[in-house]
Design a protein around this motif. Structure first.
Motif, PDB file in Angstrom:
ATOM      1  N   ASP A 164       0.864  -1.190   0.000  1.00 36.45           N
ATOM      2  CA  ASP A 164       0.000   0.000   0.000  1.00 36.45           C
ATOM      3  C   ASP A 164       0.894   1.231   0.000  1.00 36.45           C
ATOM      4  O   ASP A 164       1.218   1.778   1.058  1.00 36.45           O
ATOM      5  CB  ASP A 164      -0.909  -0.016   1.229  1.00 36.45           C
ATOM      6  CG  ASP A 164      -1.807   1.197   1.304  1.00 36.45           C
ATOM      7  OD1 ASP A 164      -1.862   1.998   0.342  1.00 36.45           O
ATOM      8  OD2 ASP A 164      -2.456   1.365   2.359  1.00 36.45           O
ATOM      9  N   TYR A 165       1.301   1.662  -1.173  1.00 38.43           N
ATOM     10  CA  TYR A 165       2.244   2.781  -1.270  1.00 38.43           C
ATOM     11  C   TYR A 165       1.755   4.038  -0.555  1.00 38.43           C
ATOM     12  O   TYR A 165       2.543   4.751   0.051  1.00 38.43           O
ATOM     13  CB  TYR A 165       2.546   3.113  -2.735  1.00 38.43           C
ATOM     14  CG  TYR A 165       3.400   2.088  -3.421  1.00 38.43           C
ATOM     15  CD1 TYR A 165       4.644   1.711  -2.925  1.00 38.43           C
ATOM     16  CD2 TYR A 165       2.974   1.471  -4.592  1.00 38.43           C
ATOM     17  CE1 TYR A 165       5.426   0.773  -3.556  1.00 38.43           C
ATOM     18  CE2 TYR A 165       3.752   0.530  -5.245  1.00 38.43           C
ATOM     19  CZ  TYR A 165       4.976   0.186  -4.713  1.00 38.43           C
ATOM     20  OH  TYR A 165       5.754  -0.743  -5.348  1.00 38.43           O
ATOM     21  N   MET A 209       9.977   7.981   2.403  1.00 27.93           N
ATOM     22  CA  MET A 209      11.196   7.183   2.291  1.00 27.93           C
ATOM     23  C   MET A 209      10.866   5.714   2.035  1.00 27.93           C
ATOM     24  O   MET A 209      11.415   5.099   1.119  1.00 27.93           O
ATOM     25  CB  MET A 209      12.051   7.310   3.554  1.00 27.93           C
ATOM     26  CG  MET A 209      13.374   6.566   3.434  1.00 27.93           C
ATOM     27  SD  MET A 209      14.420   6.752   4.878  1.00 27.93           S
ATOM     28  CE  MET A 209      13.710   5.518   5.948  1.00 27.93           C
ATOM     29  N   ASP A 210       9.958   5.133   2.842  1.00 30.24           N
ATOM     30  CA  ASP A 210       9.579   3.733   2.644  1.00 30.24           C
ATOM     31  C   ASP A 210       8.974   3.516   1.262  1.00 30.24           C
ATOM     32  O   ASP A 210       9.260   2.521   0.599  1.00 30.24           O
ATOM     33  CB  ASP A 210       8.589   3.285   3.713  1.00 30.24           C
ATOM     34  CG  ASP A 210       9.243   2.964   5.035  1.00 30.24           C
ATOM     35  OD1 ASP A 210      10.488   2.918   5.098  1.00 30.24           O
ATOM     36  OD2 ASP A 210       8.509   2.758   6.026  1.00 30.24           O
ATOM     37  N   ARG A 211       8.115   4.444   0.842  1.00 25.02           N
ATOM     38  CA  ARG A 211       7.476   4.321  -0.468  1.00 25.02           C
ATOM     39  C   ARG A 211       8.529   4.227  -1.569  1.00 25.02           C
ATOM     40  O   ARG A 211       8.464   3.360  -2.433  1.00 25.02           O
ATOM     41  CB  ARG A 211       6.557   5.523  -0.718  1.00 25.02           C
ATOM     42  CG  ARG A 211       5.767   5.430  -2.010  1.00 25.02           C
ATOM     43  CD  ARG A 211       4.821   6.608  -2.205  1.00 25.02           C
ATOM     44  NE  ARG A 211       4.134   6.954  -0.971  1.00 25.02           N
ATOM     45  CZ  ARG A 211       4.052   8.194  -0.488  1.00 25.02           C
ATOM     46  NH1 ARG A 211       4.594   9.209  -1.125  1.00 25.02           N
ATOM     47  NH2 ARG A 211       3.415   8.422   0.647  1.00 25.02           N
ATOM     48  N   ASN A 212       9.526   5.093  -1.511  1.00 25.13           N
ATOM     49  CA  ASN A 212      10.561   5.080  -2.547  1.00 25.13           C
ATOM     50  C   ASN A 212      11.426   3.825  -2.481  1.00 25.13           C
ATOM     51  O   ASN A 212      11.764   3.246  -3.518  1.00 25.13           O
ATOM     52  CB  ASN A 212      11.425   6.340  -2.450  1.00 25.13           C
ATOM     53  CG  ASN A 212      10.673   7.570  -2.898  1.00 25.13           C
ATOM     54  OD1 ASN A 212       9.793   7.496  -3.756  1.00 25.13           O
ATOM     55  ND2 ASN A 212      10.983   8.709  -2.316  1.00 25.13           N
ATOM     56  N   ALA A 219       2.228   4.429  -8.063  1.00 22.48           N
ATOM     57  CA  ALA A 219       2.137   5.074  -6.753  1.00 22.48           C
ATOM     58  C   ALA A 219       0.807   4.830  -6.046  1.00 22.48           C
ATOM     59  O   ALA A 219       0.724   4.927  -4.821  1.00 22.48           O
ATOM     60  CB  ALA A 219       2.387   6.567  -6.883  1.00 22.48           C
ATOM     61  N   ASP A 220      -0.243   4.498  -6.781  1.00 20.91           N
ATOM     62  CA  ASP A 220      -1.554   4.259  -6.161  1.00 20.91           C
ATOM     63  C   ASP A 220      -1.826   2.771  -5.902  1.00 20.91           C
ATOM     64  O   ASP A 220      -2.934   2.395  -5.536  1.00 20.91           O
ATOM     65  CB  ASP A 220      -2.660   4.858  -7.022  1.00 20.91           C
ATOM     66  CG  ASP A 220      -2.746   4.224  -8.399  1.00 20.91           C
ATOM     67  OD1 ASP A 220      -1.791   3.524  -8.819  1.00 20.91           O
ATOM     68  OD2 ASP A 220      -3.778   4.424  -9.079  1.00 20.91           O
TER      69      ASP A 220
END
Length: 173
Positions: free
Chosen positions: A126-127, A133-136, A151-152
């Motif tokens: 779940d971006y 930071m975690d998302r990237n 990203a979604d």
């Protein structure tokens, strides 16, 4: 029936969700089940079975998981025990068993504890629920491993039938 303790170490909540599901299954079979986070774990003395679940973050289980095992190893060795690991890597068929999952193998190399039952479950991607930071970091890892990078993206990779089978194994211990 049994008095069972389920302890989890969860970063984004999926390991907690799996632990809660296991608790419901075991409770429905008449067991007395307590479920709590690692930092709230009670003394193990009063439990016949202890299940520990831990998620992977940045390629590792929380160091507190190993500290808990070390501090409680003698008691853990006198009980019926199980361990489950939750990661996005376990979404892949070639890495969704205790024998084939690299994080489970790393876990077994780092500890002398040998639970009677080991398994791995796919996590939740779940971006939007991650920090920048975690998302990237996770998007980069997913790009390398040919996973979703939009990203979604929001995908739950947990196989709930496998979680139920694990609960049945725990019941049979």
């Amino acid at each position: 029936m049994s008095k069972i303790l389920i302890i989890y170490s969860s970063v984004h909540g999926q390991t907690r969700k799996i632990a809660d599901h296991i608790k419901c299954s075991l409770s429905a079979n008449g067991n007395d089940v307590e479920c709590c986070s690692l930092d709230e774990a009670p003394k193990l003395d009063g439990f016949e079975k202890v299940i520990l679940g831990a998620s992977i973050r940045h390629g590792k289980h929380n160091p507190a998981v190993y500290d808990f095992i070390t501090a409680n190893l003698e008691l853990l060795e006198t009980k019926q025990t199980a361990f489950f690991s939750v990661s996005l890597v376990a979404r892949k068929e070639a890495k969704n068993t205790a024998e084939t999952n690299p994080y489970m193998q790393a876990f077994l190399e780092k500890t002398v504890w040998r639970p009677q039952v080991l398994t791995v479950f796919g996590g939740n991607l779940d971006y939007q629920g991650y920090s920048m930071m975690d998302r990237n970091i996770i998007r980069f890892i997913m790009w390398i491993t040919k996973g979703p990078t939009a990203a979604d993206t929001k995908v739950e990779y947990t196989d709930w039938k496998k979680v139920e089978l694990f609960a049945e194994q725990l019941q049979a211990l």
